[in-house]
Motif scaffolding. Sequence first.
Motif: not given
Length: 339
Positions: A1-5, A122-125, A129-130, A132-136
């Motif tokens: 995960m991006d630690r700036t976030f 498990d269904a939300m994992k 991830s998508k 947090t990858s989008a910096k949301i």
Amino acid sequence: MDRTFHPRTRRIAPFVATAAASMLLIAGCSSSSGGKQAEESGAAVSAGKASTPRMTVALVTHQAPGDTFWDIVRKGAEAAAAKDNVKLIYSADPNAGNQANLVQNAIDQKVDGIAITLAKPDAMKDVVSKATSAKIPVVGLNSGVSDWQKLGLMEFFGQDETVAGEALGKRLNSEGAKNAVCVIQEQGNIGLTQRCDGVKKTFSGKTETLYVNGTDMPSVKSTITAKLKQDSAIDYVVTLGAPYALTAVQSVGDAGSKAKIATFDLNKDLTGAISKGTIQFAVDQQPYLQGYLAVDSLWLYKTNGNYSGGGEQPILTGPAFVDKSNVDAVAQFAAKGTR
């Protein structure tokens, strides 16, 4: 995960202090609307509006149709949104796959923050991830206290369902109960399972789990009634939501049972039932507070870089018992739909 976030560089002071600070924020907040409309929306507790730039937050829950618990969560979220100059997008679906799709919709809309429940983590994992990858930034509320960190959420607001269940089990012991049935209205919901497991862990009597279809109240009523007729030794029915407790009152009458009823969660009708003695007590997790803090935390992160709990500790909003000794103090707020 991006630690700036999402930095997690150190542990902070106990989360109780953070929760207390959040409560002070609530006491000083207010709505841009007034009168009856503000009271009905739960925004009557506010006192000003932020001048920060408009931001958009999506709140995505696993609310089932007819479950009044989530109306209270939503009112808290709406009050925080009104105070923080936030556009709130609320959506819900009890089906985990559909809930994940709703989160994806929020990502596609490029919202500034997402608050979600993790009834079926498990269904939300993947969709988390998508996001947090989008910096949301993503925070959790209500369900998922055991999983929010593993999924990479910034913060969590709710109660530890196992601890709440254990507390209810101990209360049953003090009430002299011997034979309890724990009614789960949504099979596979990890938080509900943890509640009943907690009851079993500390209750010294016999505990049995009964599954019902929480989206079909006539079916809930008939299933509980049949169980009580089948086993006349049951002396306590434990439900996991206010509407199911009120339905269980009817089941007890239909079955000619002497069983008493305890429940998790509140609404205005339930406080009246506690006052009358048809329901013995409820475990309150303060859903209004969960919705409020989830939205407010995303605003605080965007405007001031704050993390409640430092990414290490959840902010606990329960459990607390409501019974005849204190129900009058709670009922005035429940009547407004905020407890």
